[in-house]
Design an enzyme around this catalytic site. Structure first.
Site, PDB file in Angstrom:
ATOM      1  N   ASN A  19      62.206  84.654  43.064  1.00 29.50           N
ATOM      2  CA  ASN A  19      61.659  83.952  41.895  1.00 29.50           C
ATOM      3  C   ASN A  19      61.037  82.605  42.264  1.00 29.50           C
ATOM      4  OD1 ASN A  19      62.414  85.982  40.089  1.00 29.50           O
ATOM      5  ND2 ASN A  19      64.511  85.220  40.081  1.00 29.50           N
ATOM      6  N   HIS A  35      58.459  81.024  40.098  1.00 30.84           N
ATOM      7  CA  HIS A  35      58.512  81.738  38.819  1.00 30.84           C
ATOM      8  C   HIS A  35      59.147  80.909  37.700  1.00 30.84           C
ATOM      9  CE1 HIS A  35      57.420  85.009  41.409  1.00 30.84           C
ATOM     10  NE2 HIS A  35      57.467  85.910  40.458  1.00 30.84           N
ATOM     11  N   ARG A  77      68.767  87.436  45.916  1.00 30.90           N
ATOM     12  CA  ARG A  77      67.529  88.000  45.315  1.00 30.90           C
ATOM     13  C   ARG A  77      66.797  86.979  44.446  1.00 30.90           C
ATOM     14  NH1 ARG A  77      66.428  94.078  42.958  1.00 30.90           N
ATOM     15  NH2 ARG A  77      64.330  93.634  42.179  1.00 30.90           N
ATOM     16  N   LYS A 102      60.333  92.042  50.717  1.00 31.91           N
ATOM     17  CA  LYS A 102      61.007  92.384  49.458  1.00 31.91           C
ATOM     18  C   LYS A 102      62.207  93.298  49.735  1.00 31.91           C
ATOM     19  CE  LYS A 102      61.228  93.141  44.858  1.00 31.91           C
ATOM     20  NZ  LYS A 102      60.604  93.031  43.580  1.00 31.91           N
ATOM     21  N   LYS A 161      63.842  96.838  39.438  1.00 27.44           N
ATOM     22  CA  LYS A 161      63.864  96.114  38.158  1.00 27.44           C
ATOM     23  C   LYS A 161      62.934  96.851  37.200  1.00 27.44           C
ATOM     24  CE  LYS A 161      65.178  91.389  39.257  1.00 27.44           C
ATOM     25  NZ  LYS A 161      64.775  89.985  39.240  1.00 27.44           N
ATOM     26  N   HIS A 215      50.191  86.457  35.462  1.00 26.54           N
ATOM     27  CA  HIS A 215      51.454  86.203  36.153  1.00 26.54           C
ATOM     28  C   HIS A 215      51.245  85.538  37.524  1.00 26.54           C
ATOM     29  CE1 HIS A 215      55.602  86.774  37.345  1.00 26.54           C
ATOM     30  NE2 HIS A 215      55.189  87.368  38.448  1.00 26.54           N
ATOM     31  N   GLU A 226      51.935  86.516  45.134  1.00 28.52           N
ATOM     32  CA  GLU A 226      53.248  87.022  45.571  1.00 28.52           C
ATOM     33  C   GLU A 226      53.288  87.157  47.105  1.00 28.52           C
ATOM     34  OE1 GLU A 226      55.748  87.328  43.480  1.00 28.52           O
ATOM     35  OE2 GLU A 226      54.767  87.456  41.523  1.00 28.52           O
ATOM     36  N   GLU A 255      70.779  90.974  42.120  1.00 28.60           N
ATOM     37  CA  GLU A 255      70.493  89.537  41.964  1.00 28.60           C
ATOM     38  C   GLU A 255      71.748  88.720  41.660  1.00 28.60           C
ATOM     39  OE1 GLU A 255      66.675  88.658  40.121  1.00 28.60           O
ATOM     40  OE2 GLU A 255      67.436  86.681  39.582  1.00 28.60           O
ATOM     41  N   ARG A 301      70.153 109.902  30.262  1.00 37.29           N
ATOM     42  CA  ARG A 301      70.978 108.994  31.104  1.00 37.29           C
ATOM     43  C   ARG A 301      70.456 108.875  32.539  1.00 37.29           C
ATOM     44  NH1 ARG A 301      75.233 111.634  28.320  1.00 37.29           N
ATOM     45  NH2 ARG A 301      75.965 110.308  26.621  1.00 37.29           N
ATOM     46  N   HIS A 321      56.904  81.224  34.712  1.00 39.58           N
ATOM     47  CA  HIS A 321      57.256  81.917  33.468  1.00 39.58           C
ATOM     48  C   HIS A 321      56.999  81.024  32.259  1.00 39.58           C
ATOM     49  CE1 HIS A 321      60.087  85.041  35.482  1.00 39.58           C
ATOM     50  NE2 HIS A 321      58.883  85.536  35.261  1.00 39.58           N
TER      51      HIS A 321
HETATM   52  N1  GLY Z   1      60.197  90.313  41.108  1.00 38.39           N
HETATM   53  C1  GLY Z   1      61.437  89.754  41.446  1.00 38.39           C
HETATM   54  C2  GLY Z   1      62.469  90.773  41.799  1.00 38.39           C
HETATM   55  O1  GLY Z   1      62.173  91.949  41.911  1.00 38.39           O
HETATM   56  O2  GLY Z   1      63.601  90.415  41.955  1.00 38.39           O
END
Ligand code: GLY
Length: 363
Positions: free
Chosen positions: A249, A252, A245, A231, A145, A269, A187, A241, A123, A256
């Site tokens: 993207n 993206h 946040r 960031k 993430k 990417h 990025e 998010e 956990r 994507h």
């Molecule tokens: N790579 C996008 C984020 O971390 O929200």
């Protein structure tokens, strides 16, 4: 040696992002300060471990940690639940405890996999990010993430799980292939557009950005620190998010779709995000949100870092639209776009029609 520390202050977990060249051999002493248990699993891939495994293991051992390594073959195709099960097997075999730590030594894929294994084993055990790619340093390693892919889609299985430390040594980029360097620069350009105009303008002023060797140590440190700060600024305002946040993207949405249609690999990417930013910029101009002059500056910068600014001819418009409709970030049937209004500022829009998207795809 220039070194920077960025504090990530979150309600449940705060940690530092440490950025300094030639610091890898000091990882152990940084971890000693974190009150971790004795056991560590170091997760990496064979190439990276071959370059940097010994430095890291020696440093951790000197600091009194007991280190086991677990290697995963390179590539997005290993970012799945089978790989996670193998990490659990190692954790069991080496009797990891709640106080033990998993360290990710590698690029974004290794970081995402390791974070998810750490989030779910017992956990949740300690997790440390030691990114070795530019993309990992400026994006994937920060913000919690974590996850793996499902056969039906990228990153569909995952958790928000923050590391205890992000430890960045820009010196390790010397072994990064140029294509990966440019992918990371996509990025970096993104942060210039969405958050930090100064960063964008510094990049514009650099004589060349095509290769890592073209950058002075100072410029590289500035690029990494400014990107990590951007960031962190966003993540601390909206960790899960809920709204803000999503601006990370930028580029993206279409990026994507391109990655998915080309099978995650043909176009990587960062390359896909570069093309996605060009398309999103064009949409912003079409909707009269952004100026032609600034979108040109964006596209010139994307070209300057050696990335594509045209839409791949191998793709069919209807296929792209189909993929956009199944994107997991879709909200109430609308495709979400991040659109610039000026360099350094973006808005989130759920109101871009498929007609406009179609018109802006083939550039
Ligand atoms: N790579 C996008 C984020 O971390 O929200």
């Amino acid at each position: 040696m220039t070194s920077s520390i960025i504090e990530v202050k979150l309600p449940q977990s705060s940690y530092q992002v440490v950025i300094a060249s030639n610091i890898l051999s000091q990882l152990g002493s940084y971890l000693e300060r974190l009150d971790l248990g004795q056991k560590i699993i170091l997760i990496s891939n064979p190439e990276i471990f071959n370059h940097y495994g010994k430095i890291v293991v020696d440093s951790l051992t000197r600091s009194g940690f007991k280190v086991f390594d677990h290697l995963i073959p390179s590539g997005e195709s290993y970012k799945n639940l089978d790989t996670i099960t193998r990490i659990y097997d190692s954790a069991l075999e080496n009797r990891l405890e709640r106080s033990s730590t998993m360290i990710a030594l590698g690029g974004g894929v290794i970081g995402d996999i390791t974070g998810f294994a750490a989030a779910t084993w017992l956990r949740g055990i300690n997790f440390v990010q030691v990114p070795t790619s530019l993309l990992g340093m400026v994006d994937a390693s920060i913000g919690g993430k974590t996850g793996v892919n499902h056969p039906q889609g990228k990153n569909l299985i995952g958790a928000f799980y923050q590391p205890r430390l992000v430890f960045i040594d820009p010196f390790v980029l010397k072994t990064l292939p140029v294509r990966e360097f440019r992918a990371g620069m996509a990025e970096v350009v993104k942060y210039g557009i969405i958050w930090n105009r100064d960063l964008f303008e510094q990049l514009e002023q650099a004589t060349t950005l095509n290769n890592l060797d073209d950058l002075s140590c100072e410029l590289l440190q500035y690029i990494i620190v400014s990107s990590c700060r951007a960031k962190v600024d966003v993540v601390v305002r909206d960790e899960k998010e809920v709204d803000l946040r999503a601006i990370l993207n930028y580029g993206h949405t279409i990026g994507h779709a391109i990655e998915s249609l080309t099978g995650y690999g043909t176009i990587n990417h960062g390359e896909a995000v570069g093309i996605g930013m060009v398309a999103a910029g064009k949409i912003a101009v079409k909707l009269q949100l952004w100026t032609e002059e600034e979108v040109k500056r964006q596209n010139d910068l994307i070209a300057k870092v050696g990335l594509l600014t045209t839409f791949p001819k191998i793709l069919k418009i209807n296929e792209v639209i189909n993929v956009l409709q199944t994107d997991k970030k879709i909200k109430a049937g609308k495709v979400r776009f991040i659109l610039p209004t000026e360099i350094g500022k973006v808005i989130i829009s759920d109101h871009v029609s498929f007609e406009v998207i179609k018109n802006c795809l083939f550039i």
